[in-house]
Design an enzyme around this catalytic site. Structure first.
Site: not given
Length: 216
Positions: A8, A33, A35, A37, A66, A68, A137, A175
């Site tokens: 990540s 990966h 994330d 946000m 991913h 979020m 998660m 994750d």
């Protein structure tokens, strides 16, 4: 099957991001990966489409993105165009989950759904056959470096049974708090893909850590 590993980049060195991506390219990692946000769905803001576009220019591994974020549907096409091979949306953020999954697939990406720690795997029972991956998660989303939530092992086992009962090829990704100890237990319970951030990027030799996770 050996574990699939997805470092990540939330934990990467953003002053030297190109160097860290090249390290991943040369490693045994399977995915990169991201994330993403928005500061609304989770209490933090990370990065968005421009970062993924730039990484995609040099990445030699599929981009595992991913989201979020709230209202993910309107961002799916731009993220796929930016280079995402896998798009993960949150069950908790999707009003019409089946429609969102079909939208992801319509743009040629693999469709994945994430569950927060408090969300039971049973909510996916009626859609599991449509999914390419489920991300569980194992920490509360929003920040890296959190402590692993032990109940995740039970959820992985439940989800593996659901997938097997449906005769599905859906993968299980985890994750949060992944290291050699938790990673081995997760794989034993039926996980397929391990996301690792701080465990990889805080190491003196990240490629060695990736190789170690790959060999669990």
């Amino acid at each position: 099957m050996r574990a699939l590993i997805a470092p990540s980049i939330l934990s990467a060195d953003f002053n030297n991001l190109g160097k860290d991506i090249e390290m991943i390219n040369q490693s045994e990692a399977d995915y990169i990966h991201f994330d993403v946000m928005d500061g609304v769905f989770v209490p933090n803001i990370s990065f968005g489409i421009p970062v993924i576009e730039h990484v995609n220019k040099i990445a030699q591994k599929p981009l595992d993105v991913h989201l979020m974020i709230v209202d993910p549907d309107k961002f799916i096409e731009p993220f796929v165009e930016a280079g995402a091979s896998i798009i993960t949306v949150h069950y908790e953020a999707c009003r019409h989950l089946h429609r969102t999954v079909q939208l992801i697939k319509s743009f040629g990406a693999s469709a994945s759904v994430c569950l927060n720690p408090h969300t039971p795997v049973a909510v996916l029972e009626d859609i599991i056959g449509e999914l390419d991956m489920v991300l569980l998660m194992s920490v509360n989303p929003g920040f890296g470096g959190q402590k692993f939530i032990e109940n995740t092992y039970r959820k992985v086992a439940q989800l593996r049974k659901m997938i097997d009962d449906a005769n599905s090829d859906c993968k299980i990704e985890i994750d949060g708090g992944v290291n050699y100890e938790t990673g081995k237990k997760l794989l034993d319970k039926g996980a397929d893909v391990l996301v690792a951030g701080s465990f990889v990027f805080s190491a003196e030799n990240p490629k060695e850590i990736i190789s170690g996770l790959k060999s669990l």
